[in-house]
Write an enzyme that holds these catalytic residues in place. Sequence first.
Site, short mmCIF file in Angstrom:
data_model
loop_
_atom_site.label_atom_id
_atom_site.label_comp_id
_atom_site.label_asym_id
_atom_site.label_seq_id
_atom_site.Cartn_x
_atom_site.Cartn_y
_atom_site.Cartn_z
N LYS A 74 4.51 -8.55 3.80
CA LYS A 74 2.86 -8.67 3.45
C LYS A 74 2.48 -9.46 2.92
CE LYS A 74 1.06 -3.91 3.71
NZ LYS A 74 0.52 -2.58 3.66
N THR A 77 0.89 -1.09 0.08
CA THR A 77 0.06 0.02 -0.20
C THR A 77 0.85 1.19 0.24
OG1 THR A 77 -1.93 -1.76 1.39
CG2 THR A 77 -2.03 0.85 1.06
N GLU A 112 2.87 -4.64 16.80
CA GLU A 112 2.04 -3.28 16.26
C GLU A 112 0.88 -3.15 16.60
OE1 GLU A 112 3.36 -4.85 12.24
OE2 GLU A 112 1.74 -6.96 12.67
C1 LIG Z 1 -0.50 -4.85 10.42
C2 LIG Z 1 0.59 -4.27 9.84
N1 LIG Z 1 1.52 -4.05 10.00
C3 LIG Z 1 2.74 -2.50 10.12
C4 LIG Z 1 2.30 -1.63 8.90
C5 LIG Z 1 2.81 -0.84 8.02
O1 LIG Z 1 3.78 -1.03 7.10
P1 LIG Z 1 4.11 0.00 6.15
O2 LIG Z 1 5.18 1.25 6.93
O3 LIG Z 1 5.34 -0.31 5.17
O4 LIG Z 1 2.88 0.73 5.04
C6 LIG Z 1 1.20 -2.02 8.49
C7 LIG Z 1 0.42 -1.04 6.73
O5 LIG Z 1 -0.26 -1.37 7.10
C8 LIG Z 1 0.53 -3.29 8.52
O6 LIG Z 1 -1.02 -3.39 7.88
#
Ligand SMILES: Cc1ncc(COP(=O)(O)O)c(C=O)c1O
Length: 277
Positions: free
Chosen positions: A140, A28, A173
């Site tokens: 991801k 994303t 997180e």
């Molecule tokens: C569960 C989760 N952790 C962490 C993140 C942060 O990731 P990023 O910094 O790559 O957007 C996301 C982003 O959608 C997420 O869904």
Amino acid sequence: MILVNGECKQHIEISDRGFQYGDGLFETIEVRNGQPVFLDRHLKRLNTGCRRLHIPCPDSEVITAEALDLCKDSSLAVLKLIVTRGSGGRGYRQPDLIQPTRVLSLHPYPDYPSSFVEQGIIARFCTTRLGLNPSLAGIKHMNRLEQILARAEWNDPAIQEGIMMDVNDHIIEGTMTNLFYVKNGSVYTASLSQSGIAGIMRSIIIEILSSNHIKTVEKPFKKNEFLSADEIFVSNSIIGLWPINQIENKHFSIGPLTRQIQFCLDRLKSGAEASLP
Ligand SMILES: Cc1ncc(COP(=O)(O)O)c(C=O)c1O
């Protein structure tokens, strides 16, 4: 507009393993002034995820060209990039020849009030726990049922994020963000070797701190330690950084380090150097 394997379409095959099993990965990405922000980092994480799942990763140059074309007229938007293992195989067994599906789609940027950045947000603890799985941790991938269950735990619009723990009570997180805390001038974030997503914004924040000689300690920590923090903030690629000013009944002030990192992130996005003020 949506591009499926480079073609302007609205549909994918029902047999696609992304739909059948969540057998894929996604990114994303913030779009600003016609450009996907930190695209190179997103493509690198996508490549890592593909390698971990043994999906042949579509060519980065092809994805980049499609992304730039899709985003060129958007001043502010969200680009979603999905890569699945495509169709085929028998049950869970993969096909001998994997032909991945790639989907790029453009979405409106969420209209979060600027107060979230400036005055911070309220968070809560979720009861849904993250399972432990080193072979899936960090990437991801498309199976996000834990986050969906956790986000369904509250409806109160005053609460912007839920904090998730793993099955051993370690704080990992947010439902859609990574989490940092500051204590006595040191910065801490969860280690993501067993669960969680290694966020792009998380890695940028760690680099900003490191280039300013502040080490981020990645380690397991629990609720008591976390709640004794001086400053807490969350990050992702769309929101950037939101300070947390309240978790349940406990209040936190927005500290100097949080503000300095926000300042650096703004400068980084506008192309300037990221040294702390
Ligand atoms: C569960 C989760 N952790 C962490 C993140 C942060 O990731 P990023 O910094 O790559 O957007 C996301 C982003 O959608 C997420 O869904």
